[in-house]
Design a protein around this motif. Structure first.
Motif, short mmCIF file in Angstrom:
data_model
loop_
_atom_site.label_atom_id
_atom_site.label_comp_id
_atom_site.label_asym_id
_atom_site.label_seq_id
_atom_site.Cartn_x
_atom_site.Cartn_y
_atom_site.Cartn_z
N THR A 17 50.26 9.07 15.92
CA THR A 17 51.06 7.82 17.13
C THR A 17 51.32 8.05 17.90
N VAL A 18 50.88 7.50 19.59
CA VAL A 18 51.66 8.23 20.56
C VAL A 18 52.13 6.55 20.57
N SER A 19 53.70 6.74 20.67
CA SER A 19 54.46 5.76 21.24
C SER A 19 54.23 5.99 23.58
N ALA A 20 53.24 4.96 24.12
CA ALA A 20 53.38 5.11 25.55
C ALA A 20 54.72 4.06 26.12
N VAL A 21 54.84 3.01 25.51
CA VAL A 21 55.16 2.17 26.19
C VAL A 21 56.07 1.26 24.81
N PHE A 46 45.04 2.04 42.45
CA PHE A 46 45.09 2.71 41.40
C PHE A 46 45.55 4.86 41.96
N GLN A 47 46.26 5.10 41.14
CA GLN A 47 46.71 6.53 41.23
C GLN A 47 45.72 7.48 41.70
N ASP A 48 44.37 7.41 41.64
CA ASP A 48 43.45 8.47 42.34
C ASP A 48 42.19 8.26 42.95
N LEU A 74 43.84 -1.28 29.01
CA LEU A 74 43.70 0.02 28.48
C LEU A 74 42.50 -0.16 27.77
N PRO A 75 42.51 0.72 27.67
CA PRO A 75 40.82 1.19 27.06
C PRO A 75 41.41 0.00 25.31
N GLY A 76 39.86 -0.17 25.23
CA GLY A 76 40.18 -1.26 23.71
C GLY A 76 40.46 -0.83 22.07
N ASP A 81 49.78 1.95 41.76
CA ASP A 81 50.71 3.21 41.13
C ASP A 81 50.17 4.22 42.00
N GLU A 82 51.65 4.76 41.59
CA GLU A 82 51.67 6.26 42.59
C GLU A 82 50.36 6.41 44.10
N PRO A 83 50.45 5.00 44.53
CA PRO A 83 49.83 4.97 45.72
C PRO A 83 49.72 5.93 46.76
N SER A 91 56.36 12.86 34.97
CA SER A 91 55.10 12.04 34.35
C SER A 91 54.84 12.51 33.20
N GLY A 92 54.09 11.25 32.51
CA GLY A 92 54.07 11.41 31.48
C GLY A 92 55.15 9.73 30.53
N CYS A 93 56.50 9.36 31.62
CA CYS A 93 56.98 8.31 30.88
C CYS A 93 56.12 7.42 30.47
N GLY A 94 55.01 6.90 30.84
CA GLY A 94 54.50 5.61 30.47
C GLY A 94 54.32 4.61 31.46
N LYS A 95 54.48 5.26 33.14
CA LYS A 95 54.23 4.57 34.06
C LYS A 95 53.57 3.89 33.97
N SER A 96 51.60 4.33 34.29
CA SER A 96 50.30 4.34 34.26
C SER A 96 49.89 3.20 32.99
N VAL A 97 50.69 3.43 32.28
CA VAL A 97 50.84 2.86 30.94
C VAL A 97 50.77 1.51 31.02
N THR A 98 52.23 1.45 31.31
CA THR A 98 52.93 0.42 31.47
C THR A 98 51.62 -0.58 32.84
N ARG A 143 50.84 1.20 21.60
CA ARG A 143 51.31 2.53 20.76
C ARG A 143 48.80 2.86 20.94
N PHE A 144 49.35 4.52 21.11
CA PHE A 144 47.27 5.21 21.19
C PHE A 144 47.25 5.73 19.88
N VAL A 145 46.77 5.09 18.48
CA VAL A 145 46.98 5.08 17.10
C VAL A 145 45.19 6.02 17.00
N ARG A 146 45.50 7.05 17.26
CA ARG A 146 43.96 7.58 16.92
C ARG A 146 44.45 8.63 15.31
N LYS A 147 42.47 8.83 15.00
CA LYS A 147 42.22 9.64 13.88
C LYS A 147 42.81 10.47 13.67
N1 LIG Z 1 44.65 6.88 26.47
C1 LIG Z 1 45.11 6.89 26.10
N2 LIG Z 1 45.37 8.03 24.63
C2 LIG Z 1 46.19 8.55 24.17
N3 LIG Z 1 47.19 8.30 24.88
C3 LIG Z 1 47.36 8.34 26.18
C4 LIG Z 1 46.54 7.69 27.03
N4 LIG Z 1 47.15 7.08 28.23
C5 LIG Z 1 48.46 7.93 28.07
N5 LIG Z 1 48.48 7.89 27.01
C6 LIG Z 1 49.93 8.74 26.77
O1 LIG Z 1 50.90 8.15 27.42
C7 LIG Z 1 52.04 8.72 27.69
C8 LIG Z 1 51.84 7.76 29.06
O2 LIG Z 1 51.32 8.23 29.88
P1 LIG Z 1 51.06 7.52 31.66
O3 LIG Z 1 49.47 8.02 32.07
O4 LIG Z 1 51.19 6.49 31.41
O5 LIG Z 1 52.25 8.37 32.52
P2 LIG Z 1 53.00 7.84 33.62
O6 LIG Z 1 53.71 7.45 33.55
O7 LIG Z 1 51.80 6.96 34.33
O8 LIG Z 1 52.61 9.61 34.30
P3 LIG Z 1 51.97 10.24 35.78
O9 LIG Z 1 53.56 10.01 36.92
O10 LIG Z 1 51.76 11.68 35.30
O11 LIG Z 1 50.98 9.60 36.00
C9 LIG Z 1 51.64 10.12 28.05
O12 LIG Z 1 51.94 10.55 27.08
C10 LIG Z 1 50.25 10.16 28.17
O13 LIG Z 1 49.67 11.16 27.28
#
Ligand SMILES: Nc1ncnc2c1ncn2[C@@H]1O[C@H](COP(=O)(O)OP(=O)(O)OP(=O)(O)O)[C@@H](O)[C@H]1O
Ligand code: SF4
Ligand SMILES: [Mg+2]
Lengths: 333, 336
Positions: free
Chosen positions: A20-24, A96-98, A58-60, A179-181, A43-50, A12-16
């Motif tokens: 809060t974003v529940s990414a995974v 990495f992806q990029d 992940l950032p601390g 990650d998406e090589p 895109s955005g489903c949480g693959k990279s975050v996982t 979860r990304f908790v920002r002031k």
């Molecule tokens: N550092 C962060 N702070 C806040 N939200 C984040 C952060 N990193 C990712 N997210 C959010 O988490 C969600 C998942 O992101 P993620 O990068 O895992 O997607 P993805 O599946 O890898 O997509 P893509 O195919 O575009 O790479 C997104 O909604 C993104 O906005």
């Protein structure tokens, strides 16, 4: 026990001042040595975050990670930084992806590859440089001696990705996260890179986590597949099983949107209606319900749980596609 | 890279020519002039006319300029009329240049040696106590005028505490050999260590005052730049390789973060030179800054011309060195 065991992983990304974003959310899967496991989704489903959570990258600040990631039984999520650094780059590594932004623009490619071996394999700079040349050769970069001295801006996109792969392979990791090589590359180079990764798994018994939004890549590389939607696994199966008959409407939608040679032209793509932005939080029912053609009233009332439906197969859906309807299901035609 | 350097040196010549024309015209457009400065208001018409004739000020401006250029290329910039009457202007400049250079270099060194590490650690722990403290300090650094700060330092450390010398470049009683005019260096070259140390102590307060603005700027740029670089993907890649903190800091973060800092250091030369004028006043150092303010008071065309032109050349040269350093760090710029 599996080589890598991910249990109930949540990020979860908790920002002031920001919601809060529940990414995974509660992701679990196993990876055995020598096997390739796919994480698939839009895109955005949480693959990279996982994958970043698995690598501890992940950032601390403002990031809450819970659950468990075990490598050989050792819990990685609660490992002190020093211990983790002894394993990262050696036992597990990541592509990495990029590739352009993931390489340091002011450090020669050779140094970026050999520094991993100096760190983990106790090599001198000179020996590591020699190894780096061999690695570049192995990933198919011609004239490695020259390339080692070059900088990332002097390499083509495909070469950068190969260099990044060489870097990840430098210590023969037991787990490789890719990650998406191939996303940034053109089709021929895509195929070469996928071949390279396949060979690797076959030769070294590395466990590969293949992250992609492309089911074509999944079909070509993975043994098992986890389909992710809005941070949760919605369907998980052996690759053959999944392609023989997707049970989750979202998986079926993804498959219908893959270009296939056997469908007539002009009718090739059937994208899933709506977009990721349409999803609702999982707390309020099935996140896919606004886009789902099989949605029932209870889908937006009760959150579906992930359940085993047969050996090696899991599903999160109130109204799955019936087994006999396999292959004929085209929910959005 | 060589062609680039040659082109930049060509630019240097153009800058020199354009600046000298502007400067020449501007100085002569100012009210007064060396004649009234030298002879005072009550001089007779005769003696005035004689001096004007002698200095060649009665000729048309373009003729004067042309003569100036012809002499300048041989290294002759005329004779001082006000700062040190009778001494060649070039000699006035060369005598005073080492004092200013010594002061500026030490000030810049202080600014870099303190500003860069502080900027790095402040950026590393953004929002921490060190970060907040350094930001406050750097804000004070830019807000307080150099002149005032110089006075304050002199008052507290030299006059009240008596810990450091209040003025000059070296104790006169030391009677050191001055081979190069850089007093600290002179002492070190001849082995007169007490002389070198004494000169260094004399430099400390003025250098501290002079370094505040460059310090504040370098600190802030380093901090911002480190914050940016820490977000970069390649830093994450470095972490994914399990590299040690020192390798990540030196090889991956700082090397990239230094790029904007190096540019800033070049631009700070300007601030340093203008700050030196004020600092030299307060600490009574006979440097270029003092020559400049005296030159303006006494309308000394010759000294002003050589000092301002040479200062501009130094500025351009320093920035050339900065650009070459930049290219040495960043391979993307090397192909030009
Ligand atoms: N550092 C962060 N702070 C806040 N939200 C984040 C952060 N990193 C990712 N997210 C959010 O988490 C969600 C998942 O992101 P993620 O990068 O895992 O997607 P993805 O599946 O890898 O997509 P893509 O195919 O575009 O790479 C997104 O909604 C993104 O906005
Ligand atoms: S739970 Fe309902 S809405 Fe969600 S995918 Fe299954 S059928 Fe569709
Ligand atoms: Mg991603």
């Amino acid at each position: 026990m599996a080589l890598l065991q991910v249990r109930d992983l949540s990020v979860r990304f908790v920002r002031k001042q920001e919601p809060t974003v529940s990414a995974v959310d509660g992701v679990s899967f196993d990876v055995q040595a020598g096997r390739t496991v796919g994480l698939v989704g839009e895109s955005g489903c949480g693959k990279s975050v996982t994958s970043l959570a698995i690598m501890g990258l992940l950032p601390g600040r403002g990031t809450e990670v819970s659950g468990s990631v075990r490598l050989d039984g050792d819990e990685l999520l609660r490992l002190p930084r020093r211990e983790l650094d002894r394993r990262r780059g050696r036992d597990m590594s990541m592509v990495f992806q990029d590739p352009l932004t993931s390489l340091n623009p002011v450090v020669p490619i050779g140094v970026q590859i050999s520094e991993v071996m100096e760190r983990h394999r106790g090599m001198s700079r000179r020996v590591a440089r020699g190894e780096a040349a061999k690695l570049l050769e192995r990933v198919g970069i011609p004239d490695p001696g020259r390339r080692l001295k070059e900088y990332s801006h002097q390499l083509s996109g495909g070469m950068r990705q190969r260099a990044l792969i060489a870097m990840a392979l430098a210590c023969e990791p037991r787990v490789l996260v890719a990650d998406e090589p191939t996303t940034a590359l053109d089709v021929t180079i895509q195929a070469q890179i996928l071949n390279l990764l396949r060979e690797l798994v076959a030769e070294t018994g590395t466990a590969l986590i293949m992250i992609t939004h492309d089911l074509g890549v999944v079909a070509g590389t993975c043994d098992e597949v986890n389909v992710l939607y809005a941070g949760r696994i919605v369907e998980s199966a052996e690759r053959h099983e999944l392609f023989a008959g997707p049970r989750h409407p979202y998986t079926a939608g993804l498959m219908a949107s893959v270009p296939r040679l056997d469908t007539p032209r002009g009718n090739r793509l059937a994208p899933i209606s709506g977009s990721v932005e349409d999803n609702i939080p999982w707390e309020d029912g099935c996140a896919f319900s606004p886009r789902c053609s099989r949605a029932l009233p209870r889908c937006s009332e009760r959150t579906p749980e992930i359940e085993p439906i047969e050996a090696g197969r899991w599903l999160r859906c109130h109204n799955p596609i019936e087994e006999h309807a396999r292959n004929t299901e085209r929910p959005h035609d | 890279m060589l062609r680039y350097t040659v082109r930049r040196l060509g630019q240097l010549v153009i800058v020199a020519v354009v600046l000298s024309i502007l400067l020449f015209g501007w100085l002569r457009a100012l009210p007064g002039g060396p004649v009234s400065a030298l002879l005072g208001e009550r001089a007779t018409e005769e003696s005035r006319a004689q001096l004007v004739e002698q200095l060649g000020l009665n000729q048309p401006l373009h003729v004067q300029y042309w003569k100036f250029v012809q002499r300048a290329v041989t290294g002759d910039f005329g004779v001082s009329t006000g700062v040190q009457p009778g001494t060649p202007a070039m000699e006035v400049f060369l005598q005073r240049m080492p004092a200013t250079l010594e002061l500026s270099v030490l000030a810049l060194l202080l600014a870099v040696v303190v500003g860069v590490p502080l900027g790095y650690f402040a950026g590393r722990r953004q929002g921490g106590w060190l970060d907040n403290l350094s930001i406050t300090w750097s804000l004070i650094g830019v807000a307080v005028p150099v002149f005032f700060l110089a006075f304050l330092l002199k008052y507290v450390f030299a006059i009240e505490l008596g810990a450091l010398p209040a003025s000059g470049r070296q104790e006169v009683s030391i009677d050191a050999t001055h081979a190069t005019g850089f007093y600290v260096l002179d002492g070190m070259l001849t082995g007169e260590w007490d002389a070198a140390w004494n000169a260094f102590l004399h430099l400390l307060l003025p250098a501290a005052a002079l370094s505040t603005i460059p310090f504040a700027v370098i600190f802030r740029i380093t901090r911002a730049s480190v914050l940016d670089v820490l977000e970069e993907d390649f830093v994450r890649t470095a972490r994914s390789k399990g590299l040690g903190a020192r390798v990540i800091r030196g090889r991956h973060v700082l090397r990239n973060a230094m790029l904007p800092v190096v540019t800033t250091i070049g631009l700070q030369t300007g601030a340093l030179l203008s700050g030196a004028v004020l600092t030299e006043q307060v600490f009574n150092i006979t440097g270029i800054g003092q020559a400049l303010s005296l030159g303006f008071q006494r309308q000394d065309y010759a000294v002003l011309q050589v000092v301002i032109l040479a200062t501009a050349m130094v500025y351009v040269l320093v920035n050339l060195v900065v650009d070459l350093t930049y290219a040495a760090i960043d391979p993307r710029l090397r192909e030009r």
